[in-house]
Enzyme design. Structure first.
Site, PDB file in Angstrom:
ATOM      1  N   ASN A  97       0.812  -1.216   0.000  1.00  0.00           N
ATOM      2  CA  ASN A  97       0.000   0.000   0.000  1.00  0.00           C
ATOM      3  C   ASN A  97       0.849   1.271   0.000  1.00  0.00           C
ATOM      4  O   ASN A  97       0.364   2.346   0.333  1.00  0.00           O
ATOM      5  CB  ASN A  97      -1.001  -0.006   1.174  1.00  0.00           C
ATOM      6  CG  ASN A  97      -0.327  -0.236   2.509  1.00  0.00           C
ATOM      7  OD1 ASN A  97       0.880  -0.137   2.615  1.00  0.00           O
ATOM      8  ND2 ASN A  97      -1.108  -0.523   3.528  1.00  0.00           N
ATOM      9  N   ARG A 116       3.368   7.324  11.172  1.00  0.00           N
ATOM     10  CA  ARG A 116       2.831   6.863  12.445  1.00  0.00           C
ATOM     11  C   ARG A 116       2.646   8.070  13.357  1.00  0.00           C
ATOM     12  O   ARG A 116       3.532   8.935  13.436  1.00  0.00           O
ATOM     13  CB  ARG A 116       3.772   5.860  13.130  1.00  0.00           C
ATOM     14  CG  ARG A 116       3.769   4.460  12.534  1.00  0.00           C
ATOM     15  CD  ARG A 116       2.402   3.770  12.652  1.00  0.00           C
ATOM     16  NE  ARG A 116       2.384   2.453  12.033  1.00  0.00           N
ATOM     17  CZ  ARG A 116       1.889   2.191  10.819  1.00  0.00           C
ATOM     18  NH1 ARG A 116       1.373   3.149  10.066  1.00  0.00           N
ATOM     19  NH2 ARG A 116       1.887   0.959  10.356  1.00  0.00           N
ATOM     20  N   GLN A 172      -4.378   3.817  18.444  1.00  0.00           N
ATOM     21  CA  GLN A 172      -5.486   3.633  17.504  1.00  0.00           C
ATOM     22  C   GLN A 172      -6.390   2.507  17.991  1.00  0.00           C
ATOM     23  O   GLN A 172      -5.855   1.462  18.346  1.00  0.00           O
ATOM     24  CB  GLN A 172      -4.947   3.337  16.108  1.00  0.00           C
ATOM     25  CG  GLN A 172      -4.266   4.545  15.515  1.00  0.00           C
ATOM     26  CD  GLN A 172      -3.864   4.404  14.065  1.00  0.00           C
ATOM     27  OE1 GLN A 172      -3.335   5.321  13.479  1.00  0.00           O
ATOM     28  NE2 GLN A 172      -4.095   3.255  13.462  1.00  0.00           N
ATOM     29  N   HIS A 209      -7.291   6.194  10.169  1.00  0.00           N
ATOM     30  CA  HIS A 209      -6.168   5.567   9.457  1.00  0.00           C
ATOM     31  C   HIS A 209      -6.695   4.808   8.220  1.00  0.00           C
ATOM     32  O   HIS A 209      -7.053   3.632   8.300  1.00  0.00           O
ATOM     33  CB  HIS A 209      -5.461   4.613  10.415  1.00  0.00           C
ATOM     34  CG  HIS A 209      -4.139   4.128   9.925  1.00  0.00           C
ATOM     35  ND1 HIS A 209      -3.219   3.541  10.752  1.00  0.00           N
ATOM     36  CD2 HIS A 209      -3.565   4.130   8.699  1.00  0.00           C
ATOM     37  CE1 HIS A 209      -2.146   3.204  10.058  1.00  0.00           C
ATOM     38  NE2 HIS A 209      -2.342   3.538   8.792  1.00  0.00           N
TER      39      HIS A 209
HETATM   40  P1  NDP Z   1      10.162   1.679   3.428  1.00  0.00           P
HETATM   41  O1  NDP Z   1      10.784   0.654   4.299  1.00  0.00           O
HETATM   42  O2  NDP Z   1      10.230   1.508   1.963  1.00  0.00           O
HETATM   43  O3  NDP Z   1      10.758   3.107   3.755  1.00  0.00           O
HETATM   44  C1  NDP Z   1      11.040   3.549   5.034  1.00  0.00           C
HETATM   45  C2  NDP Z   1      12.198   4.515   4.924  1.00  0.00           C
HETATM   46  O4  NDP Z   1      12.390   5.135   6.209  1.00  0.00           O
HETATM   47  C3  NDP Z   1      13.502   3.824   4.551  1.00  0.00           C
HETATM   48  O5  NDP Z   1      14.075   4.498   3.456  1.00  0.00           O
HETATM   49  C4  NDP Z   1      14.323   3.985   5.821  1.00  0.00           C
HETATM   50  O6  NDP Z   1      15.671   4.191   5.610  1.00  0.00           O
HETATM   51  C5  NDP Z   1      13.781   5.273   6.376  1.00  0.00           C
HETATM   52  N1  NDP Z   1      14.142   5.475   7.778  1.00  0.00           N
HETATM   53  C6  NDP Z   1      13.994   4.611   8.812  1.00  0.00           C
HETATM   54  N2  NDP Z   1      14.461   5.168   9.941  1.00  0.00           N
HETATM   55  C7  NDP Z   1      14.914   6.377   9.612  1.00  0.00           C
HETATM   56  C8  NDP Z   1      15.541   7.421  10.349  1.00  0.00           C
HETATM   57  N3  NDP Z   1      15.761   7.296  11.670  1.00  0.00           N
HETATM   58  N4  NDP Z   1      15.908   8.544   9.689  1.00  0.00           N
HETATM   59  C9  NDP Z   1      15.697   8.675   8.362  1.00  0.00           C
HETATM   60  N5  NDP Z   1      15.108   7.719   7.599  1.00  0.00           N
HETATM   61  C10 NDP Z   1      14.723   6.580   8.229  1.00  0.00           C
HETATM   62  O7  NDP Z   1       8.647   1.772   3.905  1.00  0.00           O
HETATM   63  P2  NDP Z   1       7.413   2.499   3.221  1.00  0.00           P
HETATM   64  O8  NDP Z   1       7.883   3.736   2.568  1.00  0.00           O
HETATM   65  O9  NDP Z   1       6.611   1.544   2.427  1.00  0.00           O
HETATM   66  O10 NDP Z   1       6.573   2.856   4.524  1.00  0.00           O
HETATM   67  C11 NDP Z   1       7.087   3.751   5.494  1.00  0.00           C
HETATM   68  C12 NDP Z   1       6.193   3.774   6.722  1.00  0.00           C
HETATM   69  O11 NDP Z   1       4.929   4.340   6.372  1.00  0.00           O
HETATM   70  C13 NDP Z   1       5.839   2.392   7.289  1.00  0.00           C
HETATM   71  O12 NDP Z   1       6.846   1.904   8.135  1.00  0.00           O
HETATM   72  C14 NDP Z   1       4.562   2.682   8.015  1.00  0.00           C
HETATM   73  O13 NDP Z   1       4.848   3.109   9.347  1.00  0.00           O
HETATM   74  C15 NDP Z   1       3.947   3.818   7.242  1.00  0.00           C
HETATM   75  N6  NDP Z   1       2.799   3.358   6.448  1.00  0.00           N
HETATM   76  C16 NDP Z   1       1.577   3.944   6.660  1.00  0.00           C
HETATM   77  C17 NDP Z   1       0.466   3.494   6.000  1.00  0.00           C
HETATM   78  C18 NDP Z   1      -0.865   4.151   6.190  1.00  0.00           C
HETATM   79  O14 NDP Z   1      -1.880   3.558   5.849  1.00  0.00           O
HETATM   80  N7  NDP Z   1      -0.918   5.373   6.680  1.00  0.00           N
HETATM   81  C19 NDP Z   1       0.530   2.353   5.067  1.00  0.00           C
HETATM   82  C20 NDP Z   1       1.885   1.899   4.811  1.00  0.00           C
HETATM   83  C21 NDP Z   1       2.958   2.353   5.516  1.00  0.00           C
HETATM   84  P3  NDP Z   1      16.683   3.058   5.134  1.00  0.00           P
HETATM   85  O15 NDP Z   1      15.883   1.855   4.751  1.00  0.00           O
HETATM   86  O16 NDP Z   1      17.344   3.772   3.998  1.00  0.00           O
HETATM   87  O17 NDP Z   1      17.537   2.810   6.311  1.00  0.00           O
END
Ligand code: NDP
Length: 400
Positions: free
Chosen positions: A147, A285, A314, A333
């Protein structure tokens, strides 16, 4: 035979199934990076059906019961007398959605001696205490990418809604007014603004790609840098940290997972470094932001608007201050649970379960914790530790 315990959100208030607005959804076979969408051996639902609520059962009942498993589906997830806590001691597999999370705290994991697999029907496994899961060697999985684009679309919508003052203008129509001056006195063009994403993973990159045609300046920060050719294609500026990013942006969108590094990152201090009148959109989140700092910033005008769909806990209690703070565009959400997304994450859960029961490896990209350590997407994007403190407040939803 396995006991499978599944927590889903309530059915629509009117009826299940609802009457659908459309007859089908587009068929998507690959995500933008080439990864295949879920590939279960079969599905027992029609893509486009409401699968994420209790009666939808993620389309899993036939498959599970024909294979001799016991399948319990409930929305009653909070508090010691909930169906979830009653069933947990017998459960081998727990399935939960981030939209209506069954918080798997260390205490609850201790009450679940048979628990071996926790499946997130969606993305974001912060409702599970990953450290406790590591210690107990519980496998934690999510349906990576299912998603991400759904959320990226919601982010773009929320940015435009805030900057152009869409929601209050719509409300003037409902109220029978024609108050153009009231509508436009907070309305701007996005064109020319500086827009930044905190994290450029699947969602963050999807947002950057979607915003490029709007002729804005693009910015990001992340733990790992995007490939140089992607930075060049998008003309996006990398910032070494969140402080540097927020100080230049008119609009900031948060797209990182919740884990100890990101919990309460957007507090009074960081928001104080943003430009006065900046907009903040958080679909990642709720707990990445300090709840009361957001309210203070909207009240003082430091933030011109805040939108998103994620809260903590939530469901949000009825007296949660984000329901009534000024200039917000919050929804429950929902962004990652469109009917289109549901078809993918229901199929993804089915794929994970088929692998689990057949003792075949689960796709690496779906793994968060495996064999007692962070693995797959978990090793890349998360850190260990507990970010669930306070989740028991969710039990107040029905009471207040
Ligand atoms: P990804 O894993 O593709 O991307 C998450 C990114 O966050 C990665 O690039 C990661 O960095 C980066 N990251 C993690 N920690 C840090 C930090 N401390 N500082 C900077 N960057 C950081 O996940 P998605 O993009 O698919 O999803 C992201 C989040 O969105 C999910 O974890 C979830 O919480 C939320 N979400 C919400 C939804 C909703 O319905 N509202 C649905 C789907 C997701 P790297 O990997 O480069 O270390």
């Amino acid at each position: 035979m396995a006991n499978v315990l599944c927590v889903l959100y309530d059915d629509p208030a009117d009826m299940y199934p609802p009457s659908y607005a459309r007859d089908d959804i587009p068929k998507i076979e690959r995500y933008p990076d080439g990864q295949a969408t879920p590939t279960p051996e079969a599905i027992d639902f029609r893509p486009g059906e409401l699968l994420g609520s209790v009666s939808g059962e993620l389309g899993l009942r036939k498959f599970l019961e024909e294979n001799g498993h016991r399948f319990v589906v409930t929305s009653d997830k909070d508090g010691p007398d909930s169906t979830f806590e009653r069933e947990l001691p017998e459960a081998e597999i727990v399935i939960s959605q981030p939209f209506w999370p069954a918080y798997l705290t260390a205490e609850r994991i201790a009450k679940a001696p048979n628990l071996k697999l926790a499946v997130t029907a969606g993305i974001g496994s912060d409702h599970v205490d990953l450290e406790a899961a590591i210690e107990r060697r519980i496998t934690v999985t999510e349906v990576t990418y299912c998603n991400s684009i759904s959320v990226a679309e919601h982010v773009v919508m929320a940015i435009l809604a805030l900057v152009r003052n869409y929601i209050p203008s719509h409300q003037w129509v409902l109220k029978g007014g024609w108050n153009i001056a009231d509508c436009v006195s907070r309305s701007y063009d996005l064109e020319g603004m500086q827009v930044g994403t905190f994290a450029a993973g699947r969602i963050g990159l999807g947002v950057l790609r979607r915003l490029k045609p709007f002729e804005v300046g693009l910015h990001y920060t992340d733990r790992h840098r995007l490939p140089a050719e992607v930075e060049e294609e998008l003309g996006v500026t990398f910032h070494a940290d969140a402080e540097s990013l927020v100080s230049v942006c008119d609009v900031v969108t948060i797209n990182a997972p919740l884990h100890p590094e990101t919990e309460h990152l957007f507090d009074d201090e960081l928001i104080g470094k943003m430009k006065r009148g900046a907009y903040l959109v958080n679909t990642a989140r709720g707990k990445i932001c300090d709840r009361d700092a957001i309210v203070r910033a909207l009240e003082s005008g430091q933030l011109a608007g805040y939108a998103g769909d994620v809260w903590f806990p939530q469901p949000a209690p009825r007296d949660h201050p984000w329901r009534t703070m000024p200039n917000h565009g919050m929804t429950p959400h929902i962004s990652g649970s469109s009917l289109s997304a549901q078809a993918r994450y229901a199929a993804g859960v089915r794929e994970i379960l088929e692998c689990w029961f057949d003792r075949r490896p689960i796709r690496e990209e779906y793994l968060v914790v495996d064999r007692g350590q962070l693995a797959g997407v978990g090793a890349h994007s998360y850190s260990t530790g507990d970010a669930r403190a306070g989740s028991d407040e969710a039990a107040r939803f029905g009471a207040v």
